[in-house]
Design a protein around this motif. Structure first.
Motif, PDB file in Angstrom:
ATOM      1  N   VAL A 124       0.847  -1.199   0.000  1.00  0.00           N
ATOM      2  CA  VAL A 124       0.000   0.000   0.000  1.00  0.00           C
ATOM      3  C   VAL A 124       0.877   1.242   0.000  1.00  0.00           C
ATOM      4  CG1 VAL A 124      -1.760   1.293   1.274  1.00  0.00           C
ATOM      5  CG2 VAL A 124      -1.810  -1.221   1.271  1.00  0.00           C
ATOM      6  N   ILE A 125       0.499   2.248  -0.782  1.00  0.00           N
ATOM      7  CA  ILE A 125       1.176   3.535  -0.698  1.00  0.00           C
ATOM      8  C   ILE A 125       0.162   4.607  -0.313  1.00  0.00           C
ATOM      9  CG2 ILE A 125       0.956   3.996  -3.196  1.00  0.00           C
ATOM     10  CD1 ILE A 125       3.754   5.508  -2.791  1.00  0.00           C
ATOM     11  N   ASP A 126       0.524   5.389   0.697  1.00  0.00           N
ATOM     12  CA  ASP A 126      -0.286   6.498   1.189  1.00  0.00           C
ATOM     13  C   ASP A 126       0.224   7.768   0.511  1.00  0.00           C
ATOM     14  OD1 ASP A 126      -1.755   8.321   2.622  1.00  0.00           O
ATOM     15  OD2 ASP A 126      -0.909   7.811   4.590  1.00  0.00           O
ATOM     16  N   ILE A 127      -0.538   8.255  -0.476  1.00  0.00           N
ATOM     17  CA  ILE A 127      -0.119   9.409  -1.266  1.00  0.00           C
ATOM     18  C   ILE A 127      -0.564  10.703  -0.596  1.00  0.00           C
ATOM     19  CG2 ILE A 127      -0.421  10.583  -3.485  1.00  0.00           C
ATOM     20  CD1 ILE A 127      -0.647   7.854  -4.793  1.00  0.00           C
ATOM     21  N   ALA A 128       0.364  11.681  -0.541  1.00  0.00           N
ATOM     22  CA  ALA A 128       0.146  12.918   0.223  1.00  0.00           C
ATOM     23  C   ALA A 128      -0.130  12.534   1.668  1.00  0.00           C
ATOM     24  CB  ALA A 128      -0.979  13.755  -0.366  1.00  0.00           C
ATOM     25  N   ALA A 129       0.782  11.772   2.223  1.00  0.00           N
ATOM     26  CA  ALA A 129       0.585  11.146   3.535  1.00  0.00           C
ATOM     27  C   ALA A 129       0.580  12.133   4.692  1.00  0.00           C
ATOM     28  CB  ALA A 129       1.671  10.092   3.773  1.00  0.00           C
ATOM     29  N   GLY A 142      -4.434  -4.014  10.412  1.00  0.00           N
ATOM     30  CA  GLY A 142      -3.533  -5.137  10.181  1.00  0.00           C
ATOM     31  C   GLY A 142      -2.703  -5.069   8.914  1.00  0.00           C
ATOM     32  N   PHE A 143      -2.749  -3.953   8.193  1.00  0.00           N
ATOM     33  CA  PHE A 143      -1.915  -3.836   6.998  1.00  0.00           C
ATOM     34  C   PHE A 143      -0.438  -3.779   7.409  1.00  0.00           C
ATOM     35  CE2 PHE A 143      -6.010  -2.456   5.359  1.00  0.00           C
ATOM     36  CZ  PHE A 143      -6.045  -3.066   4.115  1.00  0.00           C
ATOM     37  N   GLU A 144       0.380  -4.579   6.724  1.00  0.00           N
ATOM     38  CA  GLU A 144       1.764  -4.763   7.131  1.00  0.00           C
ATOM     39  C   GLU A 144       2.764  -3.961   6.299  1.00  0.00           C
ATOM     40  OE1 GLU A 144       2.444  -8.926   6.834  1.00  0.00           O
ATOM     41  OE2 GLU A 144       0.783  -9.473   8.166  1.00  0.00           O
ATOM     42  N   ASN A 145       2.400  -3.662   5.053  1.00  0.00           N
ATOM     43  CA  ASN A 145       3.365  -3.066   4.126  1.00  0.00           C
ATOM     44  C   ASN A 145       2.837  -1.737   3.577  1.00  0.00           C
ATOM     45  OD1 ASN A 145       5.078  -5.517   4.157  1.00  0.00           O
ATOM     46  ND2 ASN A 145       3.339  -6.432   3.087  1.00  0.00           N
ATOM     47  N   ILE A 146       3.137  -0.654   4.284  1.00  0.00           N
ATOM     48  CA  ILE A 146       2.630   0.662   3.914  1.00  0.00           C
ATOM     49  C   ILE A 146       3.807   1.597   3.663  1.00  0.00           C
ATOM     50  CG2 ILE A 146       1.040   2.512   4.518  1.00  0.00           C
ATOM     51  CD1 ILE A 146       0.039   0.684   6.818  1.00  0.00           C
ATOM     52  N   ASP A 147       3.828   2.212   2.489  1.00  0.00           N
ATOM     53  CA  ASP A 147       4.823   3.237   2.183  1.00  0.00           C
ATOM     54  C   ASP A 147       4.141   4.599   2.126  1.00  0.00           C
ATOM     55  OD1 ASP A 147       6.715   1.248   2.015  1.00  0.00           O
ATOM     56  OD2 ASP A 147       6.724   1.169  -0.177  1.00  0.00           O
ATOM     57  N   MET A 155       6.220  17.720   7.246  1.00  0.00           N
ATOM     58  CA  MET A 155       5.222  16.679   7.456  1.00  0.00           C
ATOM     59  C   MET A 155       5.893  15.336   7.748  1.00  0.00           C
ATOM     60  SD  MET A 155       2.125  17.824   7.195  1.00  0.00           S
ATOM     61  CE  MET A 155       0.982  18.915   6.347  1.00  0.00           C
ATOM     62  N   ILE A 156       6.896  15.002   6.957  1.00  0.00           N
ATOM     63  CA  ILE A 156       7.582  13.715   7.109  1.00  0.00           C
ATOM     64  C   ILE A 156       8.164  13.569   8.511  1.00  0.00           C
ATOM     65  CG2 ILE A 156       9.562  12.353   6.318  1.00  0.00           C
ATOM     66  CD1 ILE A 156       9.033  13.522   3.509  1.00  0.00           C
ATOM     67  N   GLU A 157       8.705  14.641   9.032  1.00  0.00           N
ATOM     68  CA  GLU A 157       9.320  14.589  10.363  1.00  0.00           C
ATOM     69  C   GLU A 157       8.314  14.274  11.456  1.00  0.00           C
ATOM     70  OE1 GLU A 157      11.269  18.320  10.777  1.00  0.00           O
ATOM     71  OE2 GLU A 157      12.921  17.796   9.405  1.00  0.00           O
ATOM     72  N   LYS A 161       7.035   6.724  13.939  1.00  0.00           N
ATOM     73  CA  LYS A 161       7.927   5.622  13.600  1.00  0.00           C
ATOM     74  C   LYS A 161       7.134   4.315  13.563  1.00  0.00           C
ATOM     75  CE  LYS A 161      11.508   8.381  13.732  1.00  0.00           C
ATOM     76  NZ  LYS A 161      12.186   8.801  12.480  1.00  0.00           N
ATOM     77  N   GLY A 162       7.548   3.426  12.666  1.00  0.00           N
ATOM     78  CA  GLY A 162       6.949   2.100  12.629  1.00  0.00           C
ATOM     79  C   GLY A 162       5.683   1.992  11.806  1.00  0.00           C
ATOM     80  N   ILE A 163       5.238   3.089  11.192  1.00  0.00           N
ATOM     81  CA  ILE A 163       4.026   3.053  10.372  1.00  0.00           C
ATOM     82  C   ILE A 163       4.381   2.778   8.909  1.00  0.00           C
ATOM     83  CG2 ILE A 163       2.030   4.344   9.539  1.00  0.00           C
ATOM     84  CD1 ILE A 163       1.824   3.570  12.470  1.00  0.00           C
ATOM     85  N   TYR A 164       5.344   3.530   8.394  1.00  0.00           N
ATOM     86  CA  TYR A 164       5.711   3.419   6.983  1.00  0.00           C
ATOM     87  C   TYR A 164       7.041   2.694   6.807  1.00  0.00           C
ATOM     88  CZ  TYR A 164       2.113   7.000   6.402  1.00  0.00           C
ATOM     89  OH  TYR A 164       0.933   7.703   6.416  1.00  0.00           O
TER      90      TYR A 164
END
Length: 285
Positions: A124-129, A142-147, A155-157, A161-164
């Motif tokens: 999964v990719i979260d666009i404009a996260a 339960g989604f395991e693979n999220i970018d 925003m990124i900062e 941790k541990g989500i993406y």
């Protein structure tokens, strides 16, 4: 990228200056009623909070939000850090700690995503996260693979941790190709950022490119953006063309609570075609 952000910011300033029609009591009352009736997306504390708010409270909240976003967009247009020393929106707009407008809307949207994408190992990719609200909520399912794809370092900062897994610090638009490989994701999600100032209609060919054949693109468009300068009509025209040329199919279009501006949103569940003959009449377009 900097030029693109400035242009988007100037466009947004013009938009926010013309949003007086969204300030009327009828709109706020009907939306507050919508919030109170959708207990599935509210915790007990949240439901209690909204039930206790008057129309004047909601108007004051909306006015503060609009003023703050205007200031933020002006800073960006002047080439400055749009957020400065501000805390994240969800931490400050409501005075009562349990009530977070972003989290409520993201929770409702995440439930729709989880119901559609049943394989929790999907890429999964979260666009404009942004700061990671959507990532947090779909992780709970339960989604395991999220970018994440997000162009702003501020925003990124703030992303937990541990989500993406991977974080792409990039803008997605119709002007440039991202560094993401083609046919890379099972699902792309866009929560609240499809608009004339963020993810514009021209960005969708690039979004389609990075999603696998048979993969999903799930997004919501808040009402205030959908009806702004024919943006929704232009978006639906793009979908119609994509249906006709065999790029995608529409699985479902529905309504969902959005919360952030006390309005609802259109939710689109799209699927990248895999040699599928699309039936546009069946999907209502």
């Amino acid at each position: 990228m900097e030029k693109c952000i400035k242009l988007q910011s100037q466009h947004a300033l013009a938009h926010f200056a013309s949003r007086k029609q969204l300030q009327n009591t009828t709109t706020i009352m009907s939306t507050c009623s919508s919030i109170q009736s959708r207990k599935f997306s509210l915790t007990k504390d949240e439901a209690k909070y909204f039930a206790s708010r008057s129309v004047e409270d909601m108007k004051e909240y909306r006015n503060k939000l609009q003023k703050r976003r205007q200031e933020r967009m002006k800073r960006a247009a002047d080439g400055k850090d749009a957020y400065g020393s501000e805390q994240d929106d969800g931490d400050t707009y409501f005075e009562v700690p349990p009530v977070d407008p972003y989290a409520i809307g993201c929770r409702a949207f995440a439930a729709i995503i989880a119901n559609c994408v049943t394989d929790r190992t999907s890429q999964v990719i979260d666009i404009a996260a942004g700061t990671g609200y959507m990532g947090i909520e779909i992780k709970k399912f339960g989604f395991e693979n999220i970018d994440s794809l997000e162009p702003l370092q501020a925003m990124i900062e703030k992303q937990p941790k541990g989500i993406y897994g991977k974080v792409y610090k990039e803008m997605i638009s119709g002007e440039e190709t991202t560094s993401i490989p083609s046919d890379n994701y099972d699902c792309a999600i866009i929560g609240g950022s499809v608009s004339p100032t963020h993810i514009e209609v021209g960005a969708f060919p690039e979004i389609f490119r990075i999603v696998k054949e048979g993969g999903y693109i799930i997004l919501n468009i808040p009402d205030y953006w959908y009806h702004y300068m024919n943006f929704g009509a232009n978006f639906d025209t793009m979908l119609q063309r994509s249906l006709e040329d065999g790029t995608l199919e529409i699985v479902e279009k529905k309504r969902c609570v959005y919360i952030y501006h006390f309005e609802d949103a259109n939710v689109y569940i799209l699927r990248k075609a895999n040699n599928v003959i699309n039936n546009t009449a069946k999907n209502g377009f």
